[in-house]
Motif scaffolding. Structure first.
Motif, PDB file in Angstrom:
ATOM      1  N   LEU A  63      65.932  47.508  68.512  1.00 42.03           N
ATOM      2  CA  LEU A  63      65.172  46.355  68.495  1.00 42.03           C
ATOM      3  C   LEU A  63      65.845  45.775  69.828  1.00 42.03           C
ATOM      4  O   LEU A  63      67.148  45.378  69.507  1.00 42.03           O
ATOM      5  N   ILE A  76      65.525  41.962  71.863  1.00 41.00           N
ATOM      6  CA  ILE A  76      64.792  40.679  71.880  1.00 41.00           C
ATOM      7  C   ILE A  76      65.216  39.918  73.243  1.00 41.00           C
ATOM      8  O   ILE A  76      66.283  39.750  73.598  1.00 41.00           O
ATOM      9  N   GLU A  77      64.185  39.521  73.882  1.00 46.19           N
ATOM     10  CA  GLU A  77      64.571  38.871  75.224  1.00 46.19           C
ATOM     11  C   GLU A  77      63.944  37.328  75.051  1.00 46.19           C
ATOM     12  O   GLU A  77      62.776  37.221  74.377  1.00 46.19           O
ATOM     13  N   TYR A 113      60.323  45.919  70.758  1.00 45.33           N
ATOM     14  CA  TYR A 113      60.728  44.973  71.986  1.00 45.33           C
ATOM     15  C   TYR A 113      60.054  43.609  71.361  1.00 45.33           C
ATOM     16  O   TYR A 113      58.774  43.546  71.133  1.00 45.33           O
ATOM     17  N   TRP A 114      60.830  42.679  71.544  1.00 50.79           N
ATOM     18  CA  TRP A 114      60.254  41.179  71.207  1.00 50.79           C
ATOM     19  C   TRP A 114      60.574  40.252  72.388  1.00 50.79           C
ATOM     20  O   TRP A 114      61.527  40.247  72.908  1.00 50.79           O
ATOM     21  N   ALA A 173      60.464  36.372  73.033  1.00 52.28           N
ATOM     22  CA  ALA A 173      60.406  34.992  72.619  1.00 52.28           C
ATOM     23  C   ALA A 173      60.096  34.002  73.756  1.00 52.28           C
ATOM     24  O   ALA A 173      60.880  33.963  74.721  1.00 52.28           O
ATOM     25  N   LEU A 213      56.064  34.547  69.882  1.00 51.45           N
ATOM     26  CA  LEU A 213      56.797  35.742  69.798  1.00 51.45           C
ATOM     27  C   LEU A 213      55.751  36.886  70.079  1.00 51.45           C
ATOM     28  O   LEU A 213      54.803  37.125  69.080  1.00 51.45           O
ATOM     29  N   THR A 250      55.254  40.780  69.816  1.00 53.58           N
ATOM     30  CA  THR A 250      56.094  41.944  69.255  1.00 53.58           C
ATOM     31  C   THR A 250      55.352  43.125  69.778  1.00 53.58           C
ATOM     32  O   THR A 250      54.149  43.472  69.900  1.00 53.58           O
ATOM     33  N   SER A 307      60.348  42.810  61.340  1.00 51.61           N
ATOM     34  CA  SER A 307      60.322  44.022  62.100  1.00 51.61           C
ATOM     35  C   SER A 307      59.357  44.986  61.350  1.00 51.61           C
ATOM     36  O   SER A 307      59.459  45.127  60.202  1.00 51.61           O
ATOM     37  N   LEU A 327      63.050  32.809  64.030  1.00 49.17           N
ATOM     38  CA  LEU A 327      62.744  32.499  65.255  1.00 49.17           C
ATOM     39  C   LEU A 327      62.706  31.156  65.802  1.00 49.17           C
ATOM     40  O   LEU A 327      63.407  30.731  66.725  1.00 49.17           O
TER      41      LEU A 327
END
Length: 159
Positions: free
Chosen positions: A46, A48-49, A75-76, A78, A85, A87, A108, A118
């Motif tokens: 996973l 997260i950007e 891939y998330w 934010a 968010l 997803t 997830s 978050l």
């Protein structure tokens, strides 16, 4: 514990020429062999950007395509401005948007036991203000989020 979360800066080496530094990276216990002393060698589970003015296009286009091509499973993205968010889940070497949410504690689909606060991430991140604020936030993330270990070089947290 289902794996480890790493905060930037940490190099993710997808190939000899594709090296990225995501904001947050989750590696499941089954894939911890990818983690070396200096980087993560291969696709994490996973990524997260957190969008900022200067990285939004890169995060939504080039990085997203690279993550899919090299097999990042989820891939998330934010968005601190909209407090949402997005997803994405990998399907046939491309990402499919599975949800857009304002949920305070998203989870997830691949790792139901992995939850993520978050709101604390967005509260601690003034990304909509300036890119230097974003950079400062990334350096101090481990102190904003009690799950991250402030003494770890990369800010790894067992989750």
């Amino acid at each position: 514990k289902v794996g480890k979360l790493y905060a930037s800066p940490v190099d993710v080496v997808l190939s000899q020429v594709d090296v990225v530094q995501p904001d947050l990276v989750f590696v499941s216990n089954d894939r911890l062999h990818l983690v070396t002393e200096t980087s993560i060698q291969g696709a994490p589970d996973l990524v997260i950007e957190v969008l900022s003015p200067s990285t939004a296009r890169l995060d939504r286009d080039r990085k997203k395509d690279a993550y899919a091509r090299f097999g990042v499973r989820e891939y998330w993205i934010a968005d601190a401005d909209t407090r949402t968010l997005e997803t994405y889940r990998l399907e046939d070497q491309s990402f499919r948007l599975t949800s857009t949410s304002e949920a305070p504690v998203p989870s997830s689909a691949l790792f139901p036991d992995l939850t993520f606060d978050l709101q604390s991430l967005l509260v601690c991140s003034p990304f909509h203000e300036t890119d230097s604020a974003r950079s400062n936030w990334l350096r101090s993330l481990r102190y904003c989020n009690g799950d991250l270990n402030p003494s770890a070089e990369w800010g790894a947290a067992a989750l």
